[in-house]
Design an enzyme around this catalytic site. Sequence first.
Site, PDB file in Angstrom:
ATOM      1  N   LYS A 147     -11.850   2.433 -26.134  1.00 53.09           N
ATOM      2  CA  LYS A 147     -10.745   1.496 -26.386  1.00 53.09           C
ATOM      3  C   LYS A 147      -9.538   2.206 -26.982  1.00 53.09           C
ATOM      4  O   LYS A 147      -8.429   2.017 -26.534  1.00 53.09           O
ATOM      5  CB  LYS A 147     -11.170   0.396 -27.381  1.00 53.09           C
ATOM      6  CG  LYS A 147     -12.270  -0.508 -26.894  1.00 53.09           C
ATOM      7  CD  LYS A 147     -12.486  -1.677 -27.857  1.00 53.09           C
ATOM      8  CE  LYS A 147     -12.814  -1.252 -29.278  1.00 53.09           C
ATOM      9  NZ  LYS A 147     -14.146  -0.642 -29.443  1.00 53.09           N
TER      10      LYS A 147
ATOM     11  N   ARG B  54     -13.730  -9.389 -32.653  1.00 55.18           N
ATOM     12  CA  ARG B  54     -15.034  -8.746 -32.655  1.00 55.18           C
ATOM     13  C   ARG B  54     -16.167  -9.739 -32.886  1.00 55.18           C
ATOM     14  O   ARG B  54     -17.322  -9.347 -32.907  1.00 55.18           O
ATOM     15  CB  ARG B  54     -15.067  -7.728 -33.784  1.00 55.18           C
ATOM     16  CG  ARG B  54     -15.267  -6.281 -33.338  1.00 55.18           C
ATOM     17  CD  ARG B  54     -15.148  -5.469 -34.604  1.00 55.18           C
ATOM     18  NE  ARG B  54     -15.597  -4.124 -34.489  1.00 55.18           N
ATOM     19  CZ  ARG B  54     -14.823  -3.091 -34.202  1.00 55.18           C
ATOM     20  NH1 ARG B  54     -13.567  -3.289 -33.884  1.00 55.18           N
ATOM     21  NH2 ARG B  54     -15.322  -1.886 -34.209  1.00 55.18           N
TER      22      ARG B  54
ATOM     23  N   ARG C 127     -17.136  12.872 -31.435  1.00 59.72           N
ATOM     24  CA  ARG C 127     -15.774  12.379 -31.593  1.00 59.72           C
ATOM     25  C   ARG C 127     -15.085  13.002 -32.802  1.00 59.72           C
ATOM     26  O   ARG C 127     -15.668  13.176 -33.859  1.00 59.72           O
ATOM     27  CB  ARG C 127     -15.811  10.860 -31.756  1.00 59.72           C
ATOM     28  CG  ARG C 127     -14.472  10.253 -32.055  1.00 59.72           C
ATOM     29  CD  ARG C 127     -14.423   8.818 -31.680  1.00 59.72           C
ATOM     30  NE  ARG C 127     -14.978   7.953 -32.707  1.00 59.72           N
ATOM     31  CZ  ARG C 127     -14.902   6.628 -32.650  1.00 59.72           C
ATOM     32  NH1 ARG C 127     -14.345   6.048 -31.613  1.00 59.72           N
ATOM     33  NH2 ARG C 127     -15.410   5.897 -33.619  1.00 59.72           N
TER      34      ARG C 127
ATOM     35  N   ARG D 181     -15.044  10.980 -38.245  1.00 62.33           N
ATOM     36  CA  ARG D 181     -15.021   9.778 -39.068  1.00 62.33           C
ATOM     37  C   ARG D 181     -16.344   9.599 -39.788  1.00 62.33           C
ATOM     38  O   ARG D 181     -17.400   9.746 -39.197  1.00 62.33           O
ATOM     39  CB  ARG D 181     -14.754   8.562 -38.194  1.00 62.33           C
ATOM     40  CG  ARG D 181     -13.285   8.254 -38.060  1.00 62.33           C
ATOM     41  CD  ARG D 181     -13.012   7.244 -37.012  1.00 62.33           C
ATOM     42  NE  ARG D 181     -13.910   6.092 -37.049  1.00 62.33           N
ATOM     43  CZ  ARG D 181     -13.835   5.076 -36.203  1.00 62.33           C
ATOM     44  NH1 ARG D 181     -12.919   5.088 -35.255  1.00 62.33           N
ATOM     45  NH2 ARG D 181     -14.666   4.077 -36.273  1.00 62.33           N
TER      46      ARG D 181
ATOM     47  N   ARG E 247     -23.552   0.297 -36.402  1.00 64.24           N
ATOM     48  CA  ARG E 247     -22.391  -0.255 -35.693  1.00 64.24           C
ATOM     49  C   ARG E 247     -22.755  -0.720 -34.302  1.00 64.24           C
ATOM     50  O   ARG E 247     -22.258  -1.733 -33.817  1.00 64.24           O
ATOM     51  CB  ARG E 247     -21.261   0.783 -35.640  1.00 64.24           C
ATOM     52  CG  ARG E 247     -20.470   0.824 -36.941  1.00 64.24           C
ATOM     53  CD  ARG E 247     -19.666   2.092 -37.082  1.00 64.24           C
ATOM     54  NE  ARG E 247     -18.767   2.327 -35.998  1.00 64.24           N
ATOM     55  CZ  ARG E 247     -18.491   3.543 -35.497  1.00 64.24           C
ATOM     56  NH1 ARG E 247     -19.060   4.614 -36.026  1.00 64.24           N
ATOM     57  NH2 ARG E 247     -17.665   3.668 -34.490  1.00 64.24           N
TER      58      ARG E 247
END
Length: 217
Positions: free
Chosen positions: A13, A88, A127, A160, A171
């Site tokens: 996203k 969400r 990431r 992160r 998550r």
Amino acid sequence: MRVILLGAPGSGKGTQAAGLAQQLKVARISTGDIFRDEITKKTELGTRADEYVKSGRLVPDQLVLNMVFKRLDQSDCSGGFLLDGFPRTVDQAEGLNSYLAKKSLKIDYVFYLDVSEDVLIQRLSQRRHCPGCQMVYNLLTNPPQADSVCDRCGGKLISRGDDEPNTLKKRLMVYQELTSPLVAYYKASGHFAAIDGAKVAADVAQEIAGHLGGAKI
Ligand code: ADP
Ligand code: ZN
């Protein structure tokens, strides 16, 4: 134009949102970026959101909705916006609906980036992101030109905290339980397109552009 990007953590996203918002000349609203920014600045909102973000849970709906509505009221959103990471939950989606209905506005497109869980885990563990300009990289599929340095602004890339394996698992569970019902929710509302998010970023962008082809961009 008003667009929602829907998808699991790691579905791409953020990567798509950056280019798409530029293309459409609309404001990009990433609730995750806003929360991270508020947390860094230690604002009241940031302090309240911190424990949720850190542990991979969702920030409570009312807190999110108040923040988003305030953001959408700003003048740069009057020509449209791109929502990345919001809504969400079904309650957030309903809150957004009533906010828009009051202003006689509607969502023009919902793009769902469909990616299998294996690919999500692989991507999120690789990431890296730039805290300076929010650019997102992947060490395997989309690495920066120089090690740990942002191509765009020269900032130092970091991982992160919530991409750490246990939080990541949490998550993904939260996504399955609370966010994935939005796929059926928006499918029923029209102007919905599922996009194969496992493809390389440029192909995903092209597929989205194809759907927008008939629209004025
Ligand atoms: P990702 O999509 O990779 O999980 P985001 O940057 O969108 O990451 O969000 C990071 C965290 O910020 C979430 O795990 C959650 O704690 C919080 N957050 C972001 N957007 C929302 C939202 N719409 N509702 C509740 N919490 C949110
Ligand atoms: Zn940068």
